[in-house]
Design an enzyme around this catalytic site. Structure first.
Site, PDB file in Angstrom:
ATOM      1  N   HIS A 457       0.914  -1.296   0.007  1.00 29.28           N
ATOM      2  CA  HIS A 457      -0.369  -0.215   0.471  1.00 29.28           C
ATOM      3  C   HIS A 457       1.139   1.432  -0.242  1.00 29.28           C
ATOM      4  CE1 HIS A 457      -3.830   1.981   0.092  1.00 29.28           C
ATOM      5  NE2 HIS A 457      -4.347   1.505   1.141  1.00 29.28           N
ATOM      6  N   ARG A 458       2.275   1.291   0.122  1.00 30.32           N
ATOM      7  CA  ARG A 458       2.803   2.078   0.022  1.00 30.32           C
ATOM      8  C   ARG A 458       2.958   3.259  -1.378  1.00 30.32           C
ATOM      9  NH1 ARG A 458       8.615   0.265   2.252  1.00 30.32           N
ATOM     10  NH2 ARG A 458       8.015  -1.867   0.732  1.00 30.32           N
TER      11      ARG A 458
END
Length: 486
Positions: A457-458
């Site tokens: 999710h970065r």
């Protein structure tokens, strides 16, 4: 005149067989003291945290001593076998570590010599508790995902060690001047191809000859090699590495059994923990009607263009993922923590999780985005069969960008897979089975599966992850999109 012991005995050291690995376990010796060996002959098989590798000896001579027993974990740079290159003389053999014809004149401070150059720092290795060496940091390796691909297997042929006549006694052998620098696997490759290493131009660090250099030299002297090289057949069956069967353990009356964590299992654990606590995982799910995909699989099995290759649902799922990556290239990326950058990959090295005798591995198909469906099927079959035989090379497990793990072969509907380190997405495929489904306004039995996409999710937000998963589902529901979207 007698031979100088500094040139008579050669100490063959454990090489760094996998880019920075610090130790390897000796699985099997193929020679014994007194056996005659030749340059390029395989003398043992070792297992690193990445794969099992056969080591060829770089000398001609007679085996004087094996320094470690089978099952021993040995540090990179430690002498594992002593070869008498001038048998018949009376000088005593040196002890391990004593000056010999293979020792460099000087060593860089703080570094331990490996087979070629200096690549391992002092106190950087870790041996088993029963050995005398102290602990050191563990080396992370390619991650392994808990999955097994559909039914690929092949027999492993055993090849005996060739008997070579013993060389005539020499009074004073002269070391070859300016010996080309190359690791044992590269020397064996050159010997198999008939390439003289002294004629090869090295491109590796510190003047080391690489496999690519050997292939380039061979291509220059012969006809061009085929675009799709075949996987080399293993030369010997892997020794027994499986844990005892549960039935046998129960019959023994033991209340518990302890199994040493080493090799692939040890590397898997370290990599999974590192990934789970480094990358923020998000997993999305979709249930999809794959009836048309299953019909296409049956049609492809009888297609003459697919003759001789294995066709199964995994092949079309892999192709669907490649098309989805092409439509959403931002998913094919990596997070560079040191430089605080997102690295977009313009190629797809497609990882396929596979069960092997030594644990679960994730070798990858290089440049999978450029392969046609028949070529992808061939590469997939070779990759999985090689992994099942325990012959996956470290290079085959490096550089992956996205991965597929098939939990459906166990009858599992879905899961939340953990990312391989350095990758941004992994697709889990659940079991394909008949379920009631609304089709054309009526409830009918259809072939249905559940897909799960985990992503970092970065660098992948919910919109991008949803687009990728949606594209895969749409292709599997209407596989004609493989043509219109590709």
């Amino acid at each position: 005149m007698t031979a100088d012991t500094s040139t008579r005995y050669r100490e063959f050291k454990m090489p760094d067989v996998g880019e920075g690995l610090t130790e390897a376990e000796i699985l099997k010796w193929y020679v014994a003291p007194g056996d005659t060996v030749t340059d390029g002959q395989v003398v043992c098989e070792v297992e690193t945290a990445k794969a099992a590798v056969e080591l060829p000896i770089p000398y001609d001579g007679v085996v004087h001593a094996l320094r470690f027993e089978e099952g021993t974990t040995v540090d990179v740079g430690a002498s594992i076998i002593t070869v008498d290159v001038a048998p018949g003389t009376a000088e005593p053999a040196p002890e391990p570590g004593a000056a010999g014809g293979d020792e460099p004149a000087s060593e860089p401070k703080g570094r331990t010599p490996v087979l070629v150059g200096y690549g391992v720092a002092e106190a950087s290795t870790k041996r088993r508790a029963r050995r005398s060496a102290g602990p050191g940091p563990e080396e992370p390796a390619a991650a392994a995902i808990q999955a097994e691909m559909n039914g690929y297997s092949a027999p492993v042929a055993a090849v005996p060690v060739a008997e070579v006549p013993a060389p005539a006694p020499a009074s004073a052998p002269t070391p070859a001047p300016d010996r080309p620098l190359a690791k044992p696997p590269v020397r064996k490759l050159a010997k198999d191809l008939g390439v003289d290493l002294t004629t090869v131009t090295p491109t590796g660090p510190d003047g080391i000859i690489t496999r690519e250099d050997v292939h380039a030299a061979n291509a220059a002297a012969t006809a061009p090699a085929p675009a799709e090289p075949s996987v080399q057949e293993p030369s010997a069956a892997a020794p027994g590495t499986a844990a005892p069967a549960p039935e046998a353990l129960a019959a023994s009356g033991a209340r518990e059994t302890r199994i040493a964590v080493k090799g692939v299992r040890k590397a898997t654990a370290a990599a999974m923990v590192g990934s789970a606590f480094t990358a923020p995982h998000v997993t999305e799910f979709v249930t999809v009607d794959v009836t048309r995909t299953m019909k296409l699989v049956e049609e492809l099995k009888s297609d003459k263009d697919m003759a001789g290759v294995r066709v199964n649902p995994l092949l079309l799922i892999a192709k669907a993922l490649l098309v989805a990556v092409k439509r959403n290239p931002e998913i094919n990326a990596a997070w560079d923590e040191a430089n605080q950058e997102i690295v977009l990959k313009h190629y797809v090295n497609l990882g396929i999780a596979a069960a092997t005798p030594r644990g679960l591995l994730v070798p990858n198909i290089k440049d999978a985005q450029d392969k046609t469906l028949p070529h992808l099927a061939t590469a997939l079959g070779e990759l999985v069969s090689t992994a099942r035989e325990g012959r996956t090379t470290p290079a085959a497990m490096q550089g992956g960008t996205v991965t597929i793990t098939n939990v459906g072969v166990f009858g599992i509907d879905t899961g939340t897979p953990i990312l391989n380190p350095g990758e941004s997405a992994i697709l889990a495929v659940g079991a394909i089975k008949p379920q009631p489904w609304v089709h054309k306004g009526k409830v009918k039995p259809r072939q249905v599966t559940t897909l799960a996409l985990s992503f970092d999710h970065r660098l992948v937000d919910g919109e991008l992850g949803s687009k990728v998963l949606g594209d895969i589902a749409a292709i599997l529901e209407q596989p004609k999109r493989l043509i219109t979207w590709a």
